[in-house]
Design an enzyme around this catalytic site. Structure first.
Site, PDB file in Angstrom:
ATOM      1  N   LYS A 548       0.866  -1.180   0.000  1.00  0.00           N
ATOM      2  CA  LYS A 548       0.000   0.000   0.000  1.00  0.00           C
ATOM      3  C   LYS A 548       0.897   1.223   0.000  1.00  0.00           C
ATOM      4  O   LYS A 548       2.120   1.090   0.170  1.00  0.00           O
ATOM      5  CB  LYS A 548      -0.901   0.010   1.247  1.00  0.00           C
ATOM      6  N   ARG A 549       0.320   2.445  -0.202  1.00  0.00           N
ATOM      7  CA  ARG A 549       1.132   3.653  -0.065  1.00  0.00           C
ATOM      8  C   ARG A 549       1.833   3.655   1.294  1.00  0.00           C
ATOM      9  O   ARG A 549       1.298   3.143   2.278  1.00  0.00           O
ATOM     10  CB  ARG A 549       0.244   4.908  -0.210  1.00  0.00           C
ATOM     11  N   THR A 656      -8.851  -1.423   0.467  1.00  0.00           N
ATOM     12  CA  THR A 656      -9.385  -2.320  -0.553  1.00  0.00           C
ATOM     13  C   THR A 656      -8.374  -3.433  -0.822  1.00  0.00           C
ATOM     14  O   THR A 656      -8.759  -4.524  -1.238  1.00  0.00           O
ATOM     15  CB  THR A 656      -9.698  -1.569  -1.865  1.00  0.00           C
TER      16      THR A 656
HETATM   17  C1  26V Z   1      -4.307  10.886   2.804  1.00  0.00           C
HETATM   18  C2  26V Z   1      -3.348  11.764   3.162  1.00  0.00           C
HETATM   19  C3  26V Z   1      -2.924  11.759   4.534  1.00  0.00           C
HETATM   20  C4  26V Z   1      -2.207  13.008   4.927  1.00  0.00           C
HETATM   21  C5  26V Z   1      -1.209  13.464   3.906  1.00  0.00           C
HETATM   22  C6  26V Z   1      -1.781  13.624   2.555  1.00  0.00           C
HETATM   23  C7  26V Z   1      -2.795  12.628   2.225  1.00  0.00           C
HETATM   24  C8  26V Z   1      -3.242  12.561   0.964  1.00  0.00           C
HETATM   25  C9  26V Z   1      -4.199  11.658   0.614  1.00  0.00           C
HETATM   26  C10 26V Z   1      -4.732  10.834   1.513  1.00  0.00           C
HETATM   27  C11 26V Z   1      -5.791   9.890   1.127  1.00  0.00           C
HETATM   28  C12 26V Z   1      -6.553  10.388  -0.041  1.00  0.00           C
HETATM   29  C13 26V Z   1      -7.819   9.712  -0.216  1.00  0.00           C
HETATM   30  C14 26V Z   1      -7.661   8.231  -0.388  1.00  0.00           C
HETATM   31  O1  26V Z   1      -7.017   7.721  -1.276  1.00  0.00           O
HETATM   32  N1  26V Z   1      -8.332   7.505   0.476  1.00  0.00           N
HETATM   33  C15 26V Z   1      -8.402   6.058   0.404  1.00  0.00           C
HETATM   34  O2  26V Z   1      -9.590   5.737  -0.285  1.00  0.00           O
HETATM   35  C16 26V Z   1      -9.756   4.347  -0.430  1.00  0.00           C
HETATM   36  C17 26V Z   1     -10.976   4.137  -1.284  1.00  0.00           C
HETATM   37  O3  26V Z   1     -12.113   4.591  -0.622  1.00  0.00           O
HETATM   38  C18 26V Z   1      -9.873   3.698   0.925  1.00  0.00           C
HETATM   39  O4  26V Z   1      -9.989   2.310   0.757  1.00  0.00           O
HETATM   40  C19 26V Z   1      -8.643   4.014   1.770  1.00  0.00           C
HETATM   41  O5  26V Z   1      -8.817   3.516   3.076  1.00  0.00           O
HETATM   42  C20 26V Z   1      -8.422   5.513   1.813  1.00  0.00           C
HETATM   43  O6  26V Z   1      -7.189   5.822   2.443  1.00  0.00           O
END
Ligand code: 26V
Length: 812
Positions: A548-549, A656
């Protein structure tokens, strides 16, 4: 089913040769693998194109209600294998490959991934397109045609290096440029007040760019239907170009071109720095405006009026990236189509719905008012008016409660004034959802609590899913064949049918076959590890996988702490009967995220020590697989025994990868977080390793004054691990390399509670070892996991959205 004439192997073979000659331009006998791949893709493209035209005509005639899925990201991966499966051309293509002395699997790897996304959010959008086409939902995706997708990752000296990804440089067989289709998107300038009482204000924009449509075809499975992903490319408007060229000023012409066309150049690898933020706002508005203009044009073409827009159009906002669409639709309706504000606002609220994908405060989008004034002055004005009307309404609900209004406002006034995009999305939508049961609950308890008080019915849950076509049928042909034999082929379209495996968990013969499939997939993964890292791993060891990231909240570092504690325990008792383990990591760190990059380096440093320590006799290996993405995931998922889903409870919205791994027969070791909770409910408490603090306990510990130093002092195993890292055991040439990292845990507050969960995690890992000693007992639980995955098909998710959010009937 008998093969249609066009899909018979002989026909496919001759079509491939035809395309080698006429499209690719090589003699069939001299064709390279890449040439053959392109020719096979052309055969698939022709069939898809035919289906497309028919489906489109049908939808137009029906004047179907449609959903438009707006997303900045679509992490598609490769298309060839999926297209061939959907078209039932696999056998024919395999035979054609054989004629050219190769295998279909080897051809497929010639295709580049379309990596137009960062991670979970973008991959979810791609799974949704597959499901929308498959269940026959009149639908379209809209996004950006980035010239450069997600950066490619390589590792040098244990460190991440980023490389540009010009994925479309040599063209792609899957896109259809729509040269006639283009919309103007405007930026900057100022707003002139209305001339008369009925006239709208005039936006005197300063710059304009053309959005050109490129369509990607999305095949449905078990249906003739295909769906469309329309991606926009930014082009300088031709008159500007011409003007500069005609005056002989080529440098200036090029500059103009760049200034506009850079909008669709590169995907933002989401990170924490504000550099280049203005371009990101332009990207968001660019694709949202072009998409909504396209939607209105289609609607007017089919219906001749906008009055019934909300009866025929649903627009879904994938996170807040397209949330400016709420203001853009208002602008188009009021300014361009002269609709009254009230009528336009009523339509807007019925059209939009919004999904939130994270609770992380750093990731919630806000834009400085000053920047929005500069880039989108008319939209800012519209947002102010929406906010004014909204707050007036809210004030009637709690008269005199200024805190309530301040928290609700679309404008954050606490420092530099900023527009809160999530608030705009909530106010402008009729439904707002989270992506797992826990996450949706937390949304209404935390960031949207005040909104939930006003509009309790607006908030709902749509638990994520993944497409079983890619993540089981395509990625794991061995398991797919075994399933076909035992429960038939129907699971591809009705994943619930996996439940019929349940009784087979106790069938010794089936377990043996299941284990053999897993063993073969592990051998394939081991080969990939060897070629991509040079590390030799034992396919009979337990494959422990975290992919994962890289992010602190996902706690790859907690995994590393466990690896080191195991290493130390093994050194203390080298002759004990240790269960051999291979710990696999993969994932990209945002380019500016120093801590995430440091974790990648630590994983490599630990691997260098552990993998070469002869005292372990190969019973512990650590491998970091570079360049994690869709295609790499397709090799990893089937080969995993153990799935690491160990985020701090309350931080992972859903996950996911957890679903993909369980579907491929991995057992989960995880926290009570995101969709792990629903996975546990589906597979049963006995078939999953849950550990650690639960969400309320996390909150309580943080409120009660968490002292990581105390936790460390009280746990000698943990202390030894941290001492080793901080003391340079894994970085002998630079002993202080990880002192800062350890300090951030001990002295920096350990924000994600790694130390608090360490002991519980190590105990859970011991239960994993114990079970793995009995392969049949392990297999029984792995089978129970596959059997329990029916709920996690993205078909189910999409049907729920269709019924509860979009109000659209699927048309299989
Ligand atoms: C999180 C963060 C954390 C702080 C720093 C910058 C940053 C940038 C992006 C994100 C997450 C962006 C949204 C994302 O990809 N969320 C993911 O969405 C998936 C599909 O709904 C979900 O399964 C993951 O749990 C969720 O992290």
């Amino acid at each position: 089913m008998t093969a249609k004439p066009s899909s018979s192997p002989a026909t496919v073979g001759s079509l491939v040769d035809h395309h080698l000659l006429s499209t690719v331009g090589v003699a069939p006998a001299a064709a390279s693998h890449a040439d053959v791949m392109h020719a096979v893709a052309q055969v698939a493209r022709e069939s898809l194109s035919r289906r497309w035209v028919e489906g489109d005509a049908h939808d137009r005639k029906q004047r179907a209600r449609r959903v438009y899925y707006l997303s900045m990201e679509f992490l598609i991966g490769r298309t060839l294998g999926n297209a061939l499966a959907a078209l039932d051309l696999e056998a024919g293509a395999a035979a054609a490959a054989q004629q050219h002395a190769t295998r279909l699997e080897d051809l497929a790897t010639e295709e580049k991934d379309a990596a137009l996304g960062n991670g979970g959010l973008g991959r979810l959008a791609a799974c949704f397109l597959d499901s929308m086409a498959t269940v026959g939902l009149p639908s379209m995706g809209y996004g950006i045609r980035y010239e450069f997708g997600m950066f490619a990752q390589s590792i040098q000296g244990g460190r991440q290096i980023e490389h540009p990804d010009p994925w479309v440089e040599d063209g792609t067989p899957w896109e259809f440029p729509r040269s006639a289709l283009s919309y103007p998107v405007r930026f900057g300038g100022w707003v002139e007040q209305a001339e008369g009482p009925d006239a709208p204000p005039a936006w005197r924009h300063a710059g304009e760019v053309a959005a050109k449509a490129y369509d990607m075809v999305v095949p449905g499975h078990g249906t003739e239907r295909v769906s469309t992903l329309r991606l926009w490319k930014a082009m300088a408007p031709s008159q500007i170009d011409l003007h500069a060229f005609n005056s002989g000023d080529y440098a200036r012409a090029a500059e103009y071109k760049n200034e506009f066309e850079n909008i669709s150049w590169v995907l933002y690898p989401n990170d924490s720095t504000p550099a280049g933020r203005e371009l990101r706002l332009r990207q968001e508005y660019f694709f949202t405006s072009a998409s909504i203009q396209d939607i209105l044009a289609r609607h007017l073409d089919e219906h001749g009026t906008l009055a019934n827009l909300a009866d025929r159009v649903a627009i879904h906002l994938n996170d807040t990236h397209p949330a400016i669409g709420v203001a853009e639709l208002m602008r188009l309706l009021v300014d361009e189509h002269r609709m009254a504000w009230g009528a336009a606002w009523a339509l807007t609220g019925r059209v939009f719905s919004y999904t939130n994908h994270t609770l992380m405060p750093e990731a919630l989008e806000t834009w400085p008012v000053a920047l929005m004034q500069q880039v989108l002055p008319r939209h800012l004005q519209i947002i102010f008016r929406i906010n004014h009307d909204f707050l007036a309404d809210a004030a009637r609900r709690k008269p005199g409660d200024d805190g309530f209004l301040r928290r609700l406002s679309l404008i954050d006034e606490s420092g530099e004034r900023r527009v809160r995009m999530a608030h705009l999305a909530v106010v402008g939508s009729h439904k707002v959802n989270g992506v797992s049961a826990l996450h949706s609950d937390l949304l209404v308890q935390t960031i949207f609590a005040d909104f939930a008080l006003l509009w309790p019915d607006r908030f709902t849950n749509m638990t994520n899913g993944v497409t079983p076509r890619r993540w089981l049928a395509q990625a794991n042909p061995g398991l797919a064949a075994l399933l076909d034999q035992r429960i038939g082929r129907g699971w591809r379209l009705r994943l619930d049918e996996l439940a019929r495996l349940r009784p087979l968990a106790t069938d010794a013969a089936f377990r043996t076959e299941f284990l053999a499939v897993k063993r073969a997939n592990k051998a394939r993964l081991a080969a990939h590890i060897r070629t991509s890292t040079g590390i030799e791993v034992d396919p009979d060891s337990l494959f422990d996988v975290q992919v994962k990231r890289i992010h602190e909240y996902k706690r790859q570092l907690l995994n590393v702490l466990h690896v080191i504690s195991r290493y130390q325990a093994m050194l203390a008792a080298p002759d004990a009967d240790w269960v051999p383990r291979t710990v696999v990591f993969a994932g990209k760190a945002a380019s500016s995220y120093a801590m995430a990059k440091n974790i990648i380096r630590l994983i490599h440093d630990v691997g260098s020590v552990v993998n070469h320590d002869a005292r372990l006799r190969g019973r512990l290996k650590v491998a970091f697989i570079p360049n994690y993405g869709v295609s790499v995931a397709e090799v990893i998922m089937p080969g995993a025994d153990l799935s690491e889903q160990i985020s701090t409870a309350g931080t992972e919205a859903s996950g996911t990868g957890n679903m993909k791994l369980a579907m491929n027969g991995a057992l989960t070791i995880g926290t009570d977080d995101g969709a792990n909770i629903e996975i546990r409910q589906q597979v049963g408490d006995d078939n999953i390793f849950i550990f650690g603090l639960k969400t309320p306990e996390v909150a309580a510990l943080k409120n009660g004054g968490y002292q990581p130093l105390r936790v460390c002092e009280q746990n000698p195993v943990l202390k030894a691990v941290l001492d080793a890292i901080a003391g340079g055991v894994f970085s002998a040439e630079e002993p202080a390399r990880y002192r800062g990292l350890v300090d951030s845990l001990l002295w920096g507050g350990d924000h994600y509670l790694l130390l608090a969960d360490f002991d519980s995690y190590v105990q859970a890992q011991a239960r994993v070892d114990a079970l793995y000693r009995d392969r049949h007992a392990w297999a029984a639980k792995a089978i129970a996991n596959v059997a329990g995955m029916g709920l996690f098909s993205s078909d189910r998710t999409i049907l729920e959205y269709a019924r509860e959010v979009w109000n659209i009937d699927p048309q299989r």
